[in-house]
Design an enzyme around this catalytic site. Structure first.
Site, PDB file in Angstrom:
ATOM      1  N   HIS A  17       5.704 -17.256  11.057  1.00 15.20           N
ATOM      2  CA  HIS A  17       7.286 -17.092  10.821  1.00 15.20           C
ATOM      3  C   HIS A  17       7.686 -18.194   9.886  1.00 15.20           C
ATOM      4  O   HIS A  17       7.100 -19.337   9.906  1.00 15.20           O
ATOM      5  CB  HIS A  17       7.759 -17.560  12.227  1.00 15.20           C
ATOM      6  N   ASP A  77      -7.704  11.668 -10.868  1.00 13.70           N
ATOM      7  CA  ASP A  77      -6.557  12.504 -11.041  1.00 13.70           C
ATOM      8  C   ASP A  77      -6.914  13.957 -11.443  1.00 13.70           C
ATOM      9  O   ASP A  77      -6.361  14.920 -11.043  1.00 13.70           O
ATOM     10  CB  ASP A  77      -5.454  11.935 -12.277  1.00 13.70           C
TER      11      ASP A  77
END
Lengths: 535, 467
Positions: free
Chosen positions: B446, B313
């Protein structure tokens, strides 16, 4: 009229060249096709002929200057009285004269297929100019591919009507490079006025493709053997931007495990467009790191001279290194008593010469080699991943040194179907073709086993490098008469015999010492007991 | 005599501690200097404790608002705010202890204190009172001091009424009203949290939409969802001032030239973050900074001073823990001289954990168009997904952007349930430079939400089956 002489395009990836030498001075008169200057690019060095007769009136690029392709290098005044040497630049060059077809058939001349893996070729020289008559099979132009340079004959008799691909341009196989008019019915535009009437009778333009070799076609996207992974995106970009697989293989990847990333290929393409370099220098990922040592930079100076490699040298370098990196080389040697063949050759040399066959030891050794390959088919094989590809045909490669510093290995196709005479002829032929730049790529590809005869230089034995993708190479030493111990009627005695070393470098991945040894022993026995009656 | 190390890391956050561990793995004698617990903002005051709070919110949200959809009757649901906060702190403590263990395991020296560069090779360590307690030397120094909430004079943070995210996760009691200034990831996460718990939440965003770094369609769905939850949203609105009067914060806002005053118990300042560059000796050594961040090369993480590196950061956006970690690893590997791959800043996933969740990677549609790409856009709504229907999570969509020319996956934008987990597949696809074929030819199980990614890819090329 002033004609600009430009820096020619030397290939797809080359966008600049360095003028290394002027053969003419300002004010000199030059003839068309006379060498004007020499250039060097990162691929090749070449001499550039004058495009016209005239006087060299201006030199714009000096020796050792590097300029972009298409830059004007010099100006030639074609009309003698206009030949005033001046500094001012000439008018823009006139369009190259094209011709008008007034009869006959126009035959397209495509870039020939030069072999399975050759996708493109560079026209290095046109032997004919537009308007020139050309005989069938007469050399039309010369091309260079990444395999060989070769001359391409005209498939028909006629007149060269149009040159579509200029010298030093690189185009894909099957691209139409020129058109030949079969009946010579074409004229240059200057004479156009006279022929306007005829022009109306426009001929049927028929496209016939002259005998394309029945080669396997291979699309650009085809993925030849490679251990490298290319992402779907990189493959897409390669297809769309016509980046050949060879080019792709040479791009330095900056991705995980050296993978070529999108950025790498896009950089390559933009460099190629800008002509910066064919192979972008790998961005150092370890800048100033404690473990990286700066490579000593070579500079020409006292006691050293830097000679840029020519194309052939680079290719040899690449092939040799590739082979070393691919195969596990081991070499084995055996000494052969060549008395029988030696005596036969000595006795029959002149007889054969009379028949136009140069009798050397090579056909005999080749013959014995072919028999041995038949006996040990694993020697006539290659490795594909973890499969062994055993070939049931023998295309015997013969290494040929090409002056001044070339080396090429054309092969005798289906050599096992030839007898000694046939082999002798084929060997002589390949030697000739190699020296005269007459080889076609098909002569080079598909070899199954190679022989290198360093004996011609007096070398006794060597450890040759395998010609990939083959698995072994046989080195032939010089024949030297030596005292050897022979056993005659149970008693040892010393005899003088013409002795020769055979050395076999084989790829230990496939060929172990036993097979290599058996092969050499078989060869030795065949040669020592050669049945010369078969010749 | 101070101790010498090969690598000293200043800051023990996800950039610093990861860099230290990688350094130790590569055989460097390593020290990490951290004034607080290990783990930095991420583990102590950011990612981890907020995700813990958000899980509380999500559970409560489901029980309160969705249990009847599933035929479950729940009566007398309530929560204990202090316990919610305590759970979050416990999670944080546990995780930071895990980091302490990793530091020990890797034989990394850990110095507790505030480190300041004394010279190019020296760090002096101070205690809380500012007393010098130690000093070390190092061949290479990695600055990983992180970032903190950015403040502006108009919004005077007092950590009581006008707070930052740090206070927002340890409030003693639940505020009745909360104004959140800034609708980035931090803002909308707290907005969701407090809204679910029953606080009246107002969001003020200067730009024209919520989560402005995300794709516009994502912002639209989020805004609709938040409004449905009863939040008040002011976008394109500036905050003129915030003042505390009698324990309440009065916030003056301007939207379209009209001024208005809003009042709340708490105001959360979530306008962004700023690098921790103060007091660590940057000026003295002449280490270059720009807009409160250290200037470092994004490939080598070198600063302008030899052997001093900076990651995370403190070197500026995108201010993400996973980016800091990736930078830390890359930086150390390069110091070692390993052939390593540069961090690909075009493939950084970003996740926001409100509900509906938001996850994205690569370019937004607006950005791609701006860059001149011709696009193939594929979109698959979760309303068409069997799994989403079964789970009652029909909100949101998957949107994939492909470059029409080369088929490159340029960006992915997911809003909806489990979006933050779904993005991983797209991240791998992107970093492996997959094209749409690669995605649609990958068989997806699925019924799963991940099928929606396959369908969105197919939709981009008009091959979607289920829409």
């Amino acid at each position: 009229m002033k004609v600009d002489v430009i820096m020619p395009k030397m290939g797809e990836s080359i966008n600049e060249g360095t003028l290394i030498k002027w053969h003419k001075k300002k004010g000199d008169s030059v003839e068309k096709d006379e060498i004007l200057f020499e250039i060097s690019t990162d691929k090749v060095d070449t001499e550039i002929p004058s495009p016209e007769d005239g006087v060299l009136v201006d030199i714009k690029v000096f020796e050792n200057e590097t300029v972009e392709v298409d830059s004007v290098v010099a100006v030639i005044e074609t009309e003698a009285d206009g030949a005033v040497v001046e500094e001012a630049s000439a008018e823009p060059p006139e369009e190259e004269p094209s011709t008008t077809q007034v009869g006959g058939e126009l035959i397209d001349i495509p870039m020939p297929k030069m072999g399975e893996s050759v996708m493109e070729g560079t026209i290095i020289k046109w032997h004919k100019q537009v308007g020139d008559k050309v005989e069938r099979d007469e050399i039309l132009y010369e091309i260079s591919t990444d395999k060989v340079d070769t001359e391409v004959p005209s498939p028909v008799e006629g007149t060269l009507a149009e040159i579509i691909v200029k010298e030093n341009e690189t185009v894909e196989v099957d691209t139409i490079v020129a058109k030949v008019s079969t009946s010579g019915g074409l004229v240059k535009p200057k004479e156009k006025v006279d022929t306007k009437a005829e022009e109306k009778t426009e001929p049927e333009v028929k496209e016939t493709k002259p005998e394309p070799a029945p080669q396997q076609t291979q699309s650009k996207s085809a993925k030849p053997n490679s251990n490298k992974f290319y992402s779907p995106l990189v493959m897409n970009i390669a297809n769309k931007e016509n980046v050949s697989f060879d080019e792709l293989e040479n791009i330095n990847g900056t991705g995980v495990q050296g993978r070529v990333t999108k950025k790498d290929i896009l950089n390559y393409i933009s460099d190629r467009k800008e002509g910066k370099t064919a192979q972008p220098v790998k961005e150092s990922t370890q800048q100033e790191s404690r473990e990286s040592k700066p490579a000593p930079k070579l500079e020409a100076g006292e006691g050293t001279k830097i000679i840029p490699m020519d194309n052939i040298r680079k290719r040899i370098m690449h092939h040799m290194k590739n082979s070393r990196d691919t195969s596990v080389h081991v070499s084995a040697m055996i000494e052969v008593d060549m008395s029988r063949i030696y005596n036969f050759v000595k006795a029959n040399k002149s007889k054969f010469a009379g028949e136009g066959v140069k009798l050397t030891y090579m056909p005999f050794i080749s013959y014995a080699c072919i028999r041995a390959l038949k006996e040990f088919p694993l020697m006539n094989a290659s490795i594909d991943g973890e499969n062994i590809v055993v070939k049931n045909y023998i295309n015997l490669g013969i290494a040929v040194a090409v002056e001044p510093n070339g080396l090429i290995v054309p092969n005798i196709k289906n050599a096992d179907e030839k007898n000694i005479r046939g082999l002798a002829k084929s060997i002589a032929e390949l030697g000739q073709k190699s020296k005269n730049k007459g080889l076609v790529p098909d002569d080079i590809v598909d070899g199954t086993f190679s022989i290198t005869n360093y004996g011609v230089f007096g070398t006794e034995f060597g450890t040759p490098i395998i010609n990939q993708p083959e698995v072994a190479i046989l080195g032939i030493g010089t024949i030297i008469k030596k005292p050897v111990v022979v056993e005659i009627d149970g008693a040892d005695s010393i005899a003088i015999k013409p002795m020769m070393y055979l050395s076999l470098s084989h790829d230990h991945r496939l060929v172990d010492g036993m097979l290599g040894g058996q092969y050499l022993k078989y060869m030795k026995e065949t040669l020592e007991n050669f049945d010369t009656s078969i010749v | 005599m101070s101790k010498n190390y090969e690598i000293a890391v200043l800051g023990g956050g996800p950039g610093g501690y990861v860099a230290a561990i990688r350094a130790a793995q590569l055989g460097f004698k390593t020290v990490v200097i951290e004034k607080d617990n290990m783990g930095g903002i991420c583990l102590n005051w950011g990612c981890i404790p907020t995700k813990s709070l958000l899980k509380n919110a999500e559970m409560y949200d489901n029980i309160l608002n969705h249990s009847k959809d599933f035929g479950i009757t729940v009566e007398g649901v309530s929560f204990d705010f202090t316990k919610i906060i305590r759970r979050s702190r416990n999670v944080s403590t546990k995780i930071t202890r895990g980091v302490d263990y990793l530091i020990k395991k890797n034989k990394i020296e850990r110095i507790k204190g505030f480190g300041k560069l004394k010279s190019k090779t020296e760090i002096e360590i101070f205690d809380d009172e500012g007393k010098s307690i130690d000093s070390i030397t190092a061949d290479n120094i990695i600055l990983a001091t992180g970032a903190r909430s950015k403040t502006v004079p108009a919004i005077p943070v007092d950590r009581e009424n006008i707070i930052t995210s740090t206070e927002a996760m340890i409030l003693k009691e639940q505020p009745k009203e909360m104004i959140i200034i800034g609708a980035g990831a931090i803002g909308v996460e707290f907005a969701y949290l407090y809204n679910v718990l029953g606080t009246k939440v107002t969001i003020i965003e200067m730009l024209d939409r919520l989560v402005p770094v995300e794709d516009k369609e994502v912002s639209d769905v989020l805004e609709k969802s938040f409004k449905k939850r009863g939040m008040e949203i002011y976008t394109g609105t500036t905050v003129d001032k915030a003042e505390v009067k009698d324990g309440k914060v009065h916030v003056t806002i301007t939207k379209d030239g009209e001024t208005k005053e809003l009042i709340a118990d708490k105001v959360l300042n979530a306008i962004g973050v700023t690098g921790n560059i103060e007091g660590i000796g940057l000026e003295e050594l002449g280490i270059e900074t720009f807009k409160n961040h250290i200037v470092a090369d994004r490939r080598t993480y070198r600063t302008n001073v030899k052997n001093i590196f900076a990651i995370g950061d403190v070197i500026g956006p995108p201010w993400l823990a996973h980016v800091a970690s990736a930078e830390g690893i890359t930086c150390v590997e390069k110091i070692k001289g390993l052939e390593t791959v540069n961090v690909d800043y075009s493939s950084i996933p970003g996740c926001t954990y409100c509900q509906p969740q938001i996850a994205s990677i690569g370019m937004t549609e607006e950005k791609a168009i701006e860059e001149g790409y011709e696009l193939k856009v594929g979109k698959f709504p979760f309303s068409a997904s069997g799994k989403a229907a079964a789970s009652g999570e029909r909100e949101g969509f998957v949107k994939l952007l492909f470059d029409a020319k080369y088929g490159e996956l340029l960006g992915a934008h997911i809003i909806g349930s489990e979006a933050t987990e779904l993005i991983a597949e797209v991240g791998l696809a992107k970093s492996m430079e997959a094209t749409f074929e690669s995605i649609i030819k990958t068989v997806h199980a699925h019924p799963t939400l991940s099928e929606s990614i396959m369908e969105a890819a197919a939709d981009a090329y008009d091959e979607a089956i289920h829409i």
